[in-house]
Motif scaffolding. Structure first.
Motif, PDB file in Angstrom:
ATOM      1  N   LEU A 170     -28.658 -27.570  29.375  1.00  0.00           N
ATOM      2  CA  LEU A 170     -29.605 -28.110  29.996  1.00  0.00           C
ATOM      3  C   LEU A 170     -30.640 -26.355  30.558  1.00  0.00           C
ATOM      4  O   LEU A 170     -31.508 -26.658  30.079  1.00  0.00           O
ATOM      5  CB  LEU A 170     -29.730 -29.231  30.901  1.00  0.00           C
ATOM      6  N   LYS A 171     -30.198 -25.760  30.807  1.00  0.00           N
ATOM      7  CA  LYS A 171     -30.185 -24.510  32.046  1.00  0.00           C
ATOM      8  C   LYS A 171     -31.295 -23.894  30.571  1.00  0.00           C
ATOM      9  O   LYS A 171     -31.731 -22.884  30.897  1.00  0.00           O
ATOM     10  CB  LYS A 171     -29.834 -23.801  32.430  1.00  0.00           C
ATOM     11  N   ALA A 200     -29.635 -35.563  35.390  1.00  0.00           N
ATOM     12  CA  ALA A 200     -29.554 -36.102  33.281  1.00  0.00           C
ATOM     13  C   ALA A 200     -27.121 -35.782  34.050  1.00  0.00           C
ATOM     14  O   ALA A 200     -26.817 -36.621  33.006  1.00  0.00           O
ATOM     15  CB  ALA A 200     -29.758 -34.919  32.759  1.00  0.00           C
ATOM     16  N   VAL A 201     -27.331 -34.655  34.520  1.00  0.00           N
ATOM     17  CA  VAL A 201     -25.636 -34.713  34.743  1.00  0.00           C
ATOM     18  C   VAL A 201     -25.067 -35.617  35.104  1.00  0.00           C
ATOM     19  O   VAL A 201     -23.578 -35.873  34.789  1.00  0.00           O
ATOM     20  CB  VAL A 201     -25.241 -33.844  35.140  1.00  0.00           C
ATOM     21  N   GLN A 251     -35.685 -27.964  37.421  1.00  0.00           N
ATOM     22  CA  GLN A 251     -34.092 -27.265  36.484  1.00  0.00           C
ATOM     23  C   GLN A 251     -34.139 -27.724  37.979  1.00  0.00           C
ATOM     24  O   GLN A 251     -32.862 -29.313  37.563  1.00  0.00           O
ATOM     25  CB  GLN A 251     -33.708 -26.439  36.699  1.00  0.00           C
ATOM     26  N   SER A 295     -37.248 -23.774  33.572  1.00  0.00           N
ATOM     27  CA  SER A 295     -37.045 -23.588  35.608  1.00  0.00           C
ATOM     28  C   SER A 295     -37.586 -24.206  36.970  1.00  0.00           C
ATOM     29  O   SER A 295     -37.559 -24.525  37.792  1.00  0.00           O
ATOM     30  CB  SER A 295     -37.087 -22.177  36.025  1.00  0.00           C
ATOM     31  N   GLU A 325     -24.372 -28.980  32.003  1.00  0.00           N
ATOM     32  CA  GLU A 325     -25.587 -27.871  32.676  1.00  0.00           C
ATOM     33  C   GLU A 325     -26.518 -26.940  31.728  1.00  0.00           C
ATOM     34  O   GLU A 325     -26.975 -26.785  32.188  1.00  0.00           O
ATOM     35  CB  GLU A 325     -24.932 -27.671  34.252  1.00  0.00           C
ATOM     36  N   ASN A 326     -25.236 -26.233  31.867  1.00  0.00           N
ATOM     37  CA  ASN A 326     -25.342 -24.948  30.946  1.00  0.00           C
ATOM     38  C   ASN A 326     -26.452 -24.657  29.740  1.00  0.00           C
ATOM     39  O   ASN A 326     -27.293 -24.878  29.209  1.00  0.00           O
ATOM     40  CB  ASN A 326     -23.983 -24.132  30.427  1.00  0.00           C
ATOM     41  N   VAL A 369     -35.268 -26.268  29.568  1.00  0.00           N
ATOM     42  CA  VAL A 369     -35.752 -27.130  30.684  1.00  0.00           C
ATOM     43  C   VAL A 369     -36.611 -26.121  31.854  1.00  0.00           C
ATOM     44  O   VAL A 369     -35.240 -25.412  31.895  1.00  0.00           O
ATOM     45  CB  VAL A 369     -34.713 -27.881  31.415  1.00  0.00           C
ATOM     46  N   ILE A 406     -32.037 -30.779  36.132  1.00  0.00           N
ATOM     47  CA  ILE A 406     -30.672 -31.686  35.188  1.00  0.00           C
ATOM     48  C   ILE A 406     -29.751 -32.532  36.246  1.00  0.00           C
ATOM     49  O   ILE A 406     -28.800 -32.859  35.938  1.00  0.00           O
ATOM     50  CB  ILE A 406     -30.140 -29.985  35.664  1.00  0.00           C
TER      51      ILE A 406
END
Length: 480
Positions: A244-245, A260-261, A253, A250, A241-242, A248, A257
Motif C-alpha cells: 500500500l505504501k 485497509a490493513v 497513508q 503520502s 502495508e509495504n 497510496v 493504510i
C-alpha cells in the motif's frame, strides 16, 4: 559485567562475525545470540570463543549462535544499538542475498528464517509464561488448601495475574513476530486485539458461524492461547502495508493504510487463516499426545536421552513453540514434563563435579552451573563443566533417559513451561491442586538428580581429568 563491558563485548562479537555488513539479522534466546550471516566463512570462530563472556559458538539451523549465558539480553541490546548506528536496511540486504542463492539454498534459508521468526516470536515471553504457570499452580494450592475461595476477591486478582499472558497471547505473539519480520508491531498487535475481542469470543462460545458456503461453515474460533495465526497475520500486515505504501499518496497513508490493513488482515484471519491454523495447532498437539500414549516410557527415554544434544547444537529452541502450542491448545504438556528431567540431570552432573573436585576454580564453576540448571537454564552447566569433561555430559544424558522413562511410566503431566527444581509448582494441577502427579514429579526429579550425581561422582569425573579449554565447534548438521 557493566554496560560498558557489554558494549565492548558486542563490538568484538560483531567484528568477529565479519562486521556489521555480514549480518543479515540477529535474534536471541535465553542464552544465545543467533546471527543470520551472509557469509559464515568470514566469522572468526576461534577468536570469538576466546572472548571473556562467551561460552562457545555453534552453527546450526542456518544460524551462527554465540553462547553468552544469562547476560545475553544485555549483550543483544548492545549489538542492536551498534548495528542501528550503522543505519543499514537489513531487509534490503536480505533480499539481495536471496537473489544470489540457488533454489534449494533459498528454500533451506527461508525455512530457517521461518523457524527463526517462530522462535523469536515466542522467546521474549517464555519467562513470563513460566511465571504465569507457577502463579496458576500456587493459586490451585491456595484454593485446595482452603486458604482462599474461588469466589473471593483474592482469587479473582491472582487468577487474572496468571491468565493475562495466555489470554492476550495473540497480541504478544503478533507484536514479537512483527518485530522479527521488520514489520509494524503496533498494527499487528491491533489484529491480535481484533481476534480476541470479547464479542468474537462470545460468538465462538455460542458456536456461531461467520458465513456458510453450501454445506461448509466458517465458524468463529476462540483465539486466546493461540500462536500460529498471529505469526501469519504479522507477515500479511507487513506485505500489505509495504504494498500500500508503494502507491497510496503520502497525504492519506496515515489513515487509509491502517483502515485497509485492519479490515483485510483482520477479516482474513478470522474467516480463513485463523481457523485453518488453529486446526493445525490442535492436530499437532493431539498428534504428539497420541505418540505419547502409544508408549510414553520409551518415547520419554529416547527424547530425554538425546535432548541435551539438541541444546548443544542450539536446536532445542525449535521445539519450544511445540511446548507452547501444547499449553495453548491443551492447557498442559506431557512432553515438557519429560524434558524438565533433562535439565535436572545436567545440574546433578555439574553438582557432582563441584562436590568431588578439590580444585577451587572448578568447584566454583560447577556450583554455579548446577544452580543455574536447577533454575531452568542448562548452558552454564553444559559449557562450563559437563561438555568440557565429556563424561559428566554422558552421565547426565543417561540419567535424563531414566527420568524420561519414569516420567512416561507414571504419566506425569505439567501445566507450565518452566521445568527443573524451580519449576516443581508447574506439576500442580490447576483444577485439583496437589495430586499424585505432583508427588510423582518430585520423586522422579529426585531420582534423576541422584542418578546423574552418583554416576558422575563414581565414573564421570576425577581431578586427574584435563578440562578442555574450549568446546570444539560442532559440524553443521545440514552438511551431514
Amino acid at each position: 559485567m557493566g554496560s560498558n563491558n557489554y558494549d565492548a563485548l558486542a563490538e568484538k562479537i560483531i567484528a568477529g562475525v565479519g562486521g556489521a555488513g555480514n549480518i543479515e539479522n540477529v535474534i536471541h534466546c535465553v542464552t544465545r545470540l543467533r546471527f543470520y550471516l551472509k557469509d559464515k566463512t568470514q566469522a572468526e570462530t576461534n577468536e570469538i570463543e576466546q572472548l571473556t563472556g562467551v561460552m562457545g559458538v555453534v552453527e546450526a539451523s542456518g544460524q551462527y549462535q554465540v553462547v553468552i549465558g544469562s547476560a545475553v539480553d544485555d549483550v543483544y541490546k548492545s549489538v542492536i544499538n551498534q548495528l542501528s548506528s550503522e543505519d543499514r536496511d537489513v531487509s534490503n540486504e536480505r533480499d539481495e542475498s536471496d537473489a544470489e542463492r540457488t533454489f534449494f539454498q533459498s528454500v533451506r534459508h527461508n525455512f530457517n528464517r521461518l523457524i527463526g521468526v517462530i522462535t523469536g516470536s515466542v522467546m521474549p515471553i517464555i519467562s513470563i509464561l513460566a511465571a504465569a504457570g507457577i502463579i496458576k499452580g500456587l493459586l490451585a494450592l491456595l484454593t485446595t488448601s482452603n486458604l482462599i475461595t474461588d469466589s473471593g476477591t483474592a482469587y479473582l486478582i491472582i487468577n487474572a495475574m496468571s491468565d493475562a499472558v495466555f489470554y492476550f497471547l495473540p497480541v504478544l505473539i503478533g507484536y514479537n513476530a512483527a518485530k522479527q519480520l521488520n514489520g509494524n508491531p503496533i498494527l499487528t498487535a491491533v489484529i491480535g486485539g481484533v481476534i480476541i475481542h470479547p464479542t468474537v469470543l462470545e460468538a465462538a462460545g455460542s458456536e456461531m458461524s461467520i458465513l456458510s458456503i453450501g454445506s461448509f461453515d466458517f465458524p468463529f474460533i476462540e483465539y486466546t492461547y493461540s500462536i500460529f495465526p498471529m505469526i501469519l497475520a504479522a507477515w500479511m500486515v507487513k506485505v500489505l502495508e509495504n504494498w500500500l505504501k508503494s502507491w497510496v499518496s503520502s497525504y492519506i497513508q496515515a489513515i487509509f493504510i491502517p483502515i485497509a490493513v485492519i479490515g483485510i488482515v483482520g477479516a482474513a484471519t478470522i474467516i480463513i487463516t485463523g481457523p485453518v491454523l488453529v486446526g493445525f495447532s490442535s492436530l499437532l498437539a493431539n498428534g504428539l499426545e497420541y505418540m505419547l500414549n502409544v508408549n510414553a516410557p520409551v518415547f520419554g527415554a529416547v527424547i530425554n536421552g538425546f535432548y541435551q544434544i539438541l541444546v548443544v547444537f542450539g536446536l532445542h529452541w525449535g521445539i519450544i513453540p511445540v511446548y507452547v502450542n501444547d499449553f495453548a491448545t491443551l492447557g498442559y504438556s506431557y512432553l515438557s514434563a519429560m524434558v524438565s528431567m533433562t535439565i535436572v540431570a545436567q545440574g546433578g552432573a555439574a553438582l557432582a563435579v563441584a562436590v568431588k573436585t578439590k580444585k577451587p576454580e572448578i568447584k566454583e564453576v560447577g556450583y554455579a552451573g548446577a544452580f543455574s540448571a536447577f533454575c531452568g537454564i542448562t548452558e552454564p552447566a553444559i559449557y562450563g563443566i559437563n561438555l568440557r569433561f565429556r563424561r559428566p555430559f554422558i552421565c547426565a544424558s543417561i540419567a535424563s533417559a531414566l527420568g524420561g522413562l519414569l516420567t512416561g511410566l507414571f504419566g506425569i503431566n505439567m501445566w507450565s513451561i518452566i521445568g527443573s527444581v524451580i519449576g516443581l509448582p508447574s506439576f500442580i494441577d490447576p483444577e485439583n491442586g496437589i495430586t499424585a502427579n505432583f508427588w510423582y514429579a518430585v520423586l522422579v526429579t529426585f531420582i534423576t538428580l541422584a542418578a546423574a550425581f552418583i554416576l558422575t561422582y563414581i565414573w564421570g569425573y576425577n581431578d586427574n581429568m584435563t578440562m578442555r579449554k574450549k568446546r570444539d565447534k560442532p559440524k553443521n548438521p545440514s552438511k551431514n
